[in-house]
Structures are given as C-alpha cells and as structure tokens.
Scaffold this motif. Structure first.
Motif, PDB file in Angstrom:
ATOM      1  N   PHE A 127      44.999  46.427  49.137  1.00 39.40           N
ATOM      2  CA  PHE A 127      44.039  46.952  48.831  1.00 39.40           C
ATOM      3  C   PHE A 127      43.396  46.413  47.617  1.00 39.40           C
ATOM      4  O   PHE A 127      42.218  47.383  47.100  1.00 39.40           O
ATOM      5  CB  PHE A 127      44.246  48.178  47.928  1.00 39.40           C
ATOM      6  N   GLN A 128      44.016  44.884  46.969  1.00 36.97           N
ATOM      7  CA  GLN A 128      43.496  44.540  46.000  1.00 36.97           C
ATOM      8  C   GLN A 128      41.229  44.156  45.919  1.00 36.97           C
ATOM      9  O   GLN A 128      41.464  43.151  46.723  1.00 36.97           O
ATOM     10  CB  GLN A 128      43.849  43.790  45.531  1.00 36.97           C
ATOM     11  N   PRO A 129      40.417  44.251  44.804  1.00 39.23           N
ATOM     12  CA  PRO A 129      39.805  43.890  45.183  1.00 39.23           C
ATOM     13  C   PRO A 129      38.780  42.759  45.410  1.00 39.23           C
ATOM     14  O   PRO A 129      39.725  41.962  44.214  1.00 39.23           O
ATOM     15  CB  PRO A 129      38.651  44.911  44.135  1.00 39.23           C
ATOM     16  N   SER A 130      38.722  42.341  46.041  1.00 34.88           N
ATOM     17  CA  SER A 130      38.047  40.900  46.177  1.00 34.88           C
ATOM     18  C   SER A 130      39.435  39.713  46.591  1.00 34.88           C
ATOM     19  O   SER A 130      39.392  39.113  47.450  1.00 34.88           O
ATOM     20  CB  SER A 130      37.681  39.834  44.983  1.00 34.88           C
ATOM     21  N   VAL A 131      40.389  40.114  46.456  1.00 39.25           N
ATOM     22  CA  VAL A 131      41.244  38.834  46.450  1.00 39.25           C
ATOM     23  C   VAL A 131      42.607  39.631  47.468  1.00 39.25           C
ATOM     24  O   VAL A 131      43.498  38.918  48.438  1.00 39.25           O
ATOM     25  CB  VAL A 131      42.108  38.991  45.158  1.00 39.25           C
ATOM     26  N   GLY A 132      42.574  41.035  47.955  1.00 39.00           N
ATOM     27  CA  GLY A 132      43.565  41.350  49.093  1.00 39.00           C
ATOM     28  C   GLY A 132      42.519  41.211  50.523  1.00 39.00           C
ATOM     29  O   GLY A 132      41.302  40.416  50.931  1.00 39.00           O
ATOM     30  N   VAL A 133      43.846  41.684  51.253  1.00 44.19           N
ATOM     31  CA  VAL A 133      43.730  41.090  52.454  1.00 44.19           C
ATOM     32  C   VAL A 133      42.021  42.122  53.204  1.00 44.19           C
ATOM     33  O   VAL A 133      41.678  41.263  53.814  1.00 44.19           O
ATOM     34  CB  VAL A 133      44.766  41.048  53.842  1.00 44.19           C
ATOM     35  N   ILE A 134      42.102  43.032  52.723  1.00 45.53           N
ATOM     36  CA  ILE A 134      41.035  43.705  53.409  1.00 45.53           C
ATOM     37  C   ILE A 134      39.996  43.255  53.002  1.00 45.53           C
ATOM     38  O   ILE A 134      39.360  43.400  53.956  1.00 45.53           O
ATOM     39  CB  ILE A 134      41.190  44.824  53.654  1.00 45.53           C
ATOM     40  N   ASP A 135      39.554  43.022  52.099  1.00 45.73           N
ATOM     41  CA  ASP A 135      38.162  42.341  50.966  1.00 45.73           C
ATOM     42  C   ASP A 135      37.956  41.205  51.204  1.00 45.73           C
ATOM     43  O   ASP A 135      36.540  41.492  52.361  1.00 45.73           O
ATOM     44  CB  ASP A 135      38.459  42.871  50.141  1.00 45.73           C
ATOM     45  N   ARG A 136      38.900  40.401  51.448  1.00 43.03           N
ATOM     46  CA  ARG A 136      38.613  39.394  52.527  1.00 43.03           C
ATOM     47  C   ARG A 136      38.013  39.057  53.878  1.00 43.03           C
ATOM     48  O   ARG A 136      37.578  38.423  53.889  1.00 43.03           O
ATOM     49  CB  ARG A 136      39.816  37.849  52.170  1.00 43.03           C
ATOM     50  N   ILE A 137      39.307  39.835  54.754  1.00 39.92           N
ATOM     51  CA  ILE A 137      38.050  40.023  55.930  1.00 39.92           C
ATOM     52  C   ILE A 137      36.635  40.897  56.087  1.00 39.92           C
ATOM     53  O   ILE A 137      36.490  39.951  57.020  1.00 39.92           O
ATOM     54  CB  ILE A 137      39.092  40.704  56.949  1.00 39.92           C
ATOM     55  N   PHE A 138      36.388  41.514  55.478  1.00 40.00           N
ATOM     56  CA  PHE A 138      35.622  42.264  55.251  1.00 40.00           C
ATOM     57  C   PHE A 138      34.511  41.561  54.707  1.00 40.00           C
ATOM     58  O   PHE A 138      33.074  41.486  55.264  1.00 40.00           O
ATOM     59  CB  PHE A 138      35.112  43.292  54.416  1.00 40.00           C
ATOM     60  N   ALA A 139      34.952  40.044  53.583  1.00 41.48           N
ATOM     61  CA  ALA A 139      33.712  39.314  53.259  1.00 41.48           C
ATOM     62  C   ALA A 139      33.535  38.710  54.316  1.00 41.48           C
ATOM     63  O   ALA A 139      32.502  37.459  53.974  1.00 41.48           O
ATOM     64  CB  ALA A 139      34.290  38.671  52.570  1.00 41.48           C
ATOM     65  N   LEU A 140      34.368  37.873  55.814  1.00 40.68           N
ATOM     66  CA  LEU A 140      34.093  36.849  56.210  1.00 40.68           C
ATOM     67  C   LEU A 140      33.162  37.671  57.100  1.00 40.68           C
ATOM     68  O   LEU A 140      32.447  36.628  58.388  1.00 40.68           O
ATOM     69  CB  LEU A 140      35.607  37.017  57.017  1.00 40.68           C
ATOM     70  N   VAL A 141      32.663  38.382  57.313  1.00 41.95           N
ATOM     71  CA  VAL A 141      32.052  39.420  58.183  1.00 41.95           C
ATOM     72  C   VAL A 141      30.852  40.228  58.042  1.00 41.95           C
ATOM     73  O   VAL A 141      29.874  40.489  58.162  1.00 41.95           O
ATOM     74  CB  VAL A 141      32.811  40.680  58.887  1.00 41.95           C
ATOM     75  N   GLY A 142      30.313  40.025  56.621  1.00 36.88           N
ATOM     76  CA  GLY A 142      29.158  39.895  55.399  1.00 36.88           C
ATOM     77  C   GLY A 142      29.400  41.087  55.317  1.00 36.88           C
ATOM     78  O   GLY A 142      28.503  41.846  54.443  1.00 36.88           O
ATOM     79  N   LEU A 143      30.674  42.110  54.959  1.00 42.53           N
ATOM     80  CA  LEU A 143      30.815  43.307  54.426  1.00 42.53           C
ATOM     81  C   LEU A 143      30.664  43.312  52.442  1.00 42.53           C
ATOM     82  O   LEU A 143      31.419  41.872  52.389  1.00 42.53           O
ATOM     83  CB  LEU A 143      31.066  44.241  55.146  1.00 42.53           C
ATOM     84  N   PRO A 144      30.421  44.182  52.490  1.00 44.84           N
ATOM     85  CA  PRO A 144      31.288  43.988  50.103  1.00 44.84           C
ATOM     86  C   PRO A 144      32.409  43.850  50.421  1.00 44.84           C
ATOM     87  O   PRO A 144      33.515  44.593  51.356  1.00 44.84           O
ATOM     88  CB  PRO A 144      30.812  45.521  50.359  1.00 44.84           C
ATOM     89  N   SER A 145      32.609  42.995  49.777  1.00 47.36           N
ATOM     90  CA  SER A 145      34.203  42.453  49.150  1.00 47.36           C
ATOM     91  C   SER A 145      34.812  42.855  48.028  1.00 47.36           C
ATOM     92  O   SER A 145      35.625  42.189  47.175  1.00 47.36           O
ATOM     93  CB  SER A 145      34.365  41.406  49.663  1.00 47.36           C
ATOM     94  N   THR A 146      34.187  43.580  47.422  1.00 46.62           N
ATOM     95  CA  THR A 146      35.008  43.885  45.912  1.00 46.62           C
ATOM     96  C   THR A 146      34.796  45.949  46.494  1.00 46.62           C
ATOM     97  O   THR A 146      35.024  46.236  45.377  1.00 46.62           O
ATOM     98  CB  THR A 146      34.040  44.044  45.013  1.00 46.62           C
ATOM     99  N   ILE A 147      35.877  45.906  46.522  1.00 51.21           N
ATOM    100  CA  ILE A 147      35.742  47.785  46.591  1.00 51.21           C
ATOM    101  C   ILE A 147      37.747  48.302  46.218  1.00 51.21           C
ATOM    102  O   ILE A 147      38.131  47.240  46.472  1.00 51.21           O
ATOM    103  CB  ILE A 147      36.325  47.961  48.055  1.00 51.21           C
ATOM    104  N   GLY A 148      36.480  49.627  45.324  1.00 53.58           N
ATOM    105  CA  GLY A 148      38.147  49.401  44.063  1.00 53.58           C
ATOM    106  C   GLY A 148      38.607  51.205  45.921  1.00 53.58           C
ATOM    107  O   GLY A 148      38.694  51.797  45.298  1.00 53.58           O
ATOM    108  N   TRP A 149      39.935  49.930  46.729  1.00 52.10           N
ATOM    109  CA  TRP A 149      40.091  51.280  48.311  1.00 52.10           C
ATOM    110  C   TRP A 149      41.121  51.818  46.814  1.00 52.10           C
ATOM    111  O   TRP A 149      41.700  53.108  46.753  1.00 52.10           O
ATOM    112  CB  TRP A 149      40.343  49.666  48.316  1.00 52.10           C
ATOM    113  N   VAL A 150      42.387  51.417  45.827  1.00 49.95           N
ATOM    114  CA  VAL A 150      42.338  52.534  44.781  1.00 49.95           C
ATOM    115  C   VAL A 150      42.989  52.845  43.633  1.00 49.95           C
ATOM    116  O   VAL A 150      42.845  53.152  43.322  1.00 49.95           O
ATOM    117  CB  VAL A 150      44.241  51.909  45.018  1.00 49.95           C
ATOM    118  N   ASN A 151      41.301  52.080  43.487  1.00 46.44           N
ATOM    119  CA  ASN A 151      40.679  52.583  42.017  1.00 46.44           C
ATOM    120  C   ASN A 151      39.145  53.084  41.864  1.00 46.44           C
ATOM    121  O   ASN A 151      39.164  53.598  41.048  1.00 46.44           O
ATOM    122  CB  ASN A 151      40.054  51.061  41.015  1.00 46.44           C
ATOM    123  N   ASP A 152      38.782  53.261  43.188  1.00 44.57           N
ATOM    124  CA  ASP A 152      37.655  54.404  43.108  1.00 44.57           C
ATOM    125  C   ASP A 152      37.872  55.493  43.506  1.00 44.57           C
ATOM    126  O   ASP A 152      38.706  55.744  44.379  1.00 44.57           O
ATOM    127  CB  ASP A 152      36.859  53.434  44.113  1.00 44.57           C
TER     128      ASP A 152
END
Length: 294
Positions: A127-152
């Motif tokens: 869930f980590q922003p930018s460096v987490g697996v989920i955000d990295r996958i989002f970045a590959l498909v062009g979605l926002p990749s700095t999501i604060g999953w557990v911080n927002d």
C-alpha cells in the motif's frame, strides 16, 4: 447398575474439570470482572471508586464512540456483503469441476492460515505510495501512482476492507463449497432437463438449499469483522484522524494507551451487547429466510 451409572457419570464430570477450569479462569471470570469494572472509575495508578452508570452516560455522549460505532458497522457490512458474495461466486465456479480445483482451494485458503501480522506487514508495503506494488501497477497502466492507501482518511478504511476480504476469502469460499456438495445432483439434472437456465437453477435450487450455509457464513463473518483488531493495529493504528478506529481498537486504545480501564470496560460491555443483539437478530430473520428442507 445404578451405582455403576452414577460412578461413570462422576468420572465423566471429573474429565470436564480441566476444560471447565480453563474456561472459568480465562473466560467467565474476566467477563464478570469487565462488567464490574464498568461501574468504577478505574485509572492505572489510582484506587478505583464506584461511579455507577456515569461511564455509560459519558460513553453515549462521546463523539469518538459514535464515530467508532459507525466505522465498525460500515466495516462489518462491507466485509460481510462483498466478501461473502465474492466467495460464493468463486465457490460456484470451482464447483463446476475445473482442473486443479484442489490447488486453487489450497491457494485461496493459504492466507487464512498465515499470521495476520505477517500478511498485514506485506500489505502495508504493497500500500505504500509510489514504491508499493499496487501503485507500481497503477503507474504501468497510466493511473495515479502516488495514492496514500493507508494515509488518506478517505481510503484507509477501504484499504482495511480490501485486506480483510482477501484474508477471509478462502475460509468463506470453502464453507460455501461444503454447502454446495450437500445439494442433490439429481435436482440440478432435473432442472437442466426441464430447460432451466443456470441463473434460474441458482435462484430456484442452489440459493434456497444454500441458505443454512449462508446464515452460518454471515454470522461468523459478522462476529469476526466486529472483533477485528490485528490488521487495524498493523496497517493504520486506527488512523488517520481515527478513520479506522473501530470499537475493538477504541477499547484497546482506551484501556492500554490511556489506562482508563473503567471506561474501556464500559465500552466492552456495550460492544458485547451489540454483537449479541445483532447475532440474535440474524437468527430471528433466518426463521423465515433459511430453508432447512422437509
């Protein structure tokens, strides 16, 4: 013969003593202690003094208590509804006789038998922003990749729900598969001969006969969701802004962070009564909604 029967009965009672002792020491006595402490102002380092229903009154006017109750209800409803539905869908798919069904069941059930702290730590990294697996996958498909999953504050509860559904998915799915095996195959075969579609077979045959299993799944998942603590502690610590502070975490926070044991006990009593009432309501509804055959 009577003496022998009484002797066997006494011997059987003696066999129950170890289990009954453990149950009494670690379950029955603590329940009465918590109930008793709820009537005392009991803070660590100070002598407790009787205050009656004062702490219950304070609890009912506490904004944090009502916020925690609302979060608990939302969390439990989401986990039970979405988790049970997803598990039922996959159980039906696996029940169709696909290849390597045993492997899929083992893989799906594996998270449930793993330590919650360990899997929560892995998901926290994901869930980590930018460096987490989920955000990295989002970045590959062009979605926002700095999501604060557990911080927002708007996403933390959703992240907690996603993890909990993933964690309990395999257990719930196996329960549904066990229920599907009890459905007579000749009923489905007769429905197919009569030209019933799969959707009609589900609503007219599978769903009614699966209702006892569904009731069990809903009751167990509801209780487990209400009692959730470990993943909250590991992922969010009840934050941000108390956005994931459920009643269980509120009890822990009040009792072991602030050492207000009397207030924590009052919250625990209300929490216990809430679970009892909700479980009773589910069984009351089941009288009309559950089909037991016959």
């Amino acid at each position: 013969m009577k003496m022998t029967a009484r002797s066997d009965e006494r011997q059987g009672l003696w066999y129950l003593v170890p289990s009954a002792s453990i149950l009494t020491v670690f379950w029955i006595i603590p329940i009465f202690m918590v109930f008793g402490y709820s009537f005392f102002h009991f803070v660590y380092g100070m002598d407790p003094h009787f205050v009656g229903l004062y702490q219950y009154q304070q609890l009912l006017i506490s904004p944090l208590f009502w916020q925690s109750l609302r979060i608990t209800l939302i969390f439990a409803a989401a986990v039970v509804v979405f988790g049970s539905t997803l598990s039922l869908i996959f159980a039906i798919l696996l029940f169709q006789g696909i290849r390597a069904v045993g492997l899929f069941r083992a893989l799906f059930f594996l998270p449930y038998v793993m330590p919650v702290v360990a899997t929560s730590t892995v998901w926290l990294w994901m869930f980590q922003p930018s460096v987490g697996v989920i955000d990295r996958i989002f970045a590959l498909v062009g979605l926002p990749s700095t999501i604060g999953w557990v911080n927002d504050p708007n996403l933390a509860l959703i992240s907690l729900i996603i993890y909990t559904i993933w964690f309990s998915f395999g257990f719930t799915m196996l329960l549904f598969m066990a229920g599907l095996t009890n459905i007579p195959g000749e009923l489905l075969e007769a429905a197919q001969v009569d030209g019933a579609s799969r959707w009609r077979q589900f609503w007219q045959i599978i769903w009614p006969l699966l209702s006892p299993t569904t009731l069990f799944v809903v009751v167990v998942n509801t209780i487990n969701a209400f009692q959730t603590f470990t993943q909250i502690y590991a992922l969010t610590r009840g934050g941000p802004l108390n956005g994931t502070t459920t009643l269980t975490y509120l009890i822990y926070q009040t009792g072991f962070n602030y050492f207000h044991f009397g207030e924590a006990s009052a919250t625990a009593v209300v929490f216990f009564l809430l679970i009892t009432a909700l479980t009773g309501f589910q069984f009351w509804v089941s009288r009309k909604a559950v089909y037991y055959g016959g």
